[in-house]
Enzyme design. Sequence first.
Site, PDB file in Angstrom:
ATOM      1  CG  ASN A 115      -8.023  -4.309   0.971  1.00 33.55           C
ATOM      2  OD1 ASN A 115      -7.224  -3.378   0.977  1.00 33.55           O
ATOM      3  ND2 ASN A 115      -7.678  -5.540   1.284  1.00 33.55           N
TER       4      ASN A 115
ATOM      5  CG  HIS B 154      -2.004  -1.075   1.119  1.00 32.04           C
ATOM      6  ND1 HIS B 154      -3.178  -0.943   0.421  1.00 32.04           N
ATOM      7  CD2 HIS B 154      -2.012  -2.334   1.628  1.00 32.04           C
ATOM      8  CE1 HIS B 154      -3.872  -2.066   0.528  1.00 32.04           C
ATOM      9  NE2 HIS B 154      -3.181  -2.936   1.246  1.00 32.04           N
TER      10      HIS B 154
END
Length: 492
Positions: free
Chosen positions: A126, A54
């Site tokens: 997510n 990420h």
Amino acid sequence: MSRTTLTTTAGAPVPDNQNSLTAGSRGPVLLQDYQLIEKLAHQNRERIPERVVHAKGWGAHGILKITGDISKYTKAKVLQPGAETPMLARFSTVAGELGAADHERDVRGFALKFYTSEGNWDLVGNNTPVFFVRDPYKFPDFIHTQKRHPRTNLRSPTAMWDFWSLSPESLHQVTILMSDRGLPVTPMHMNGYGSHTFSLWNDRGERYWVKFHFKTLQGHRHYTNAESEAVIGRTREGYQEALYGAIEKGEFPRWKMQVQIMPERDAEKTPYNPFDLTKVWPHADYPPIDIGILELNRNPDNYFAEIENAAFSPSNIVPGIGFSPDKMLQARIFSYADAHRYRLGTHYEQIPVNRPRCPVHHYHKDGAMNVMGGLQSGNPDAYYEPNSVNGPVESPAAKEPPLKISGDADRYAQKGGAGQQVDDFTQVRALFNLFDAGQKARLFANIAAAMGGVPAEIVERQCRLFDAVHPDYGAGVRAAVAAAAGAQQAAE
Ligand code: NDP
């Protein structure tokens, strides 16, 4: 107009910011030029370690407004009817590095930090309700397959499909990733999911299992692979441009917040393990309940300070919200806070964007980033506990009801729901059956494109997993792989 004086980091005025200090007009430069040294030294230190996963992200500030009433399930003030809580969101791709193109086919992070009156609550999810693996033991291996090959320093489709084809639990997430929703047009055009099962608990000490969902109110929009290639040819920063631009224009993106609630004892009865991160709770069994609206309405003034420094951790919960036995959640409770201690410094929660908006009193002592005037106990003599100098004390009212768990410690292979074998196919089939003919064709083509250069035995091993979901799935992918190979040969 009078302008502010340029100073050193120590506050002294800088007399000349154009010319270095030299002996004679041609140099050399004097070591005494501490302003120059400070400037160069700072430049050398402008980067901090990027996140291992990420790394590339986009974020904004906003507000969560609770419009529904789930007070019978939770005492959390942030979830009470009418509550309005300032928050921060950070969206991200998983595999790409800090400079990666925004429009890559990848899962998107959907991380939220709510600055509640009872402490920060972070929901670090997510844009998909499930994940590739269900046991944290597999997570570092999985991420290795998404990152660069140690020898070639290139991404390796062979490694990805080798791992996935040997891990049937990944089928659900692989199918979502390769479907239309695997390539959203902007962060505003996708859903967010807390993904894990968490718990809610009320004043009576009753626990309920919960899933959190954030449904886009901008509508779902996706690019095909070909469209994203054209976009990346124009800009690698499409998400930043879209999110920043929309908020600057006053077009504030919004999401509908929903929860699914499961009574505590139901977890023993469902045909799937409700704590398995590769599974959803079917809506027919546990209908989503609308509880609020999330709106992003303010861009950060400084990307580095407010987004790169933002530290989200599933360990941040507040009274009325709790964890679940989900093994992946349990591991993330450790690993996210640990990543921030490494990346930002031990006291990273003192960085303004991470700082709670409620009083903070603890006895943790010195260390990196302890910038809040030393101890936070509120009394310089209270640097240990118990003490007789009126230092902060525990609050039994914040005690969570006990988690009812029994069993022997062992390295258990995953089981299904009550009395069932683990089933990695039924929910994927339910998803596959939601797709229309066009969505299925794009799914097959996206998978074939992602399998370019992968050895035939790995492709076949993966196709046998698709067969087990639905014969049309395996057949469709085989046909798309053959068509892609034919097109490749014709091009050569
Ligand atoms: P439902 O028909 O009640 O729900 C289907 C869900 O699938 C909706 O939340 C919808 O999201 C979502 N969806 C639609 N198209 C896609 C896509 N291309 N990729 C990912 N998600 C999509 O059925 P069930 O609850 O029984 O679930 C059936 C299957 O749907 C599951 O096996 C799972 O794969 C998938 N799903 C289920 C979710 C859940 O929490 N139950 C959540 C997300 C996906 P939206 O409402 O935004 O249109």
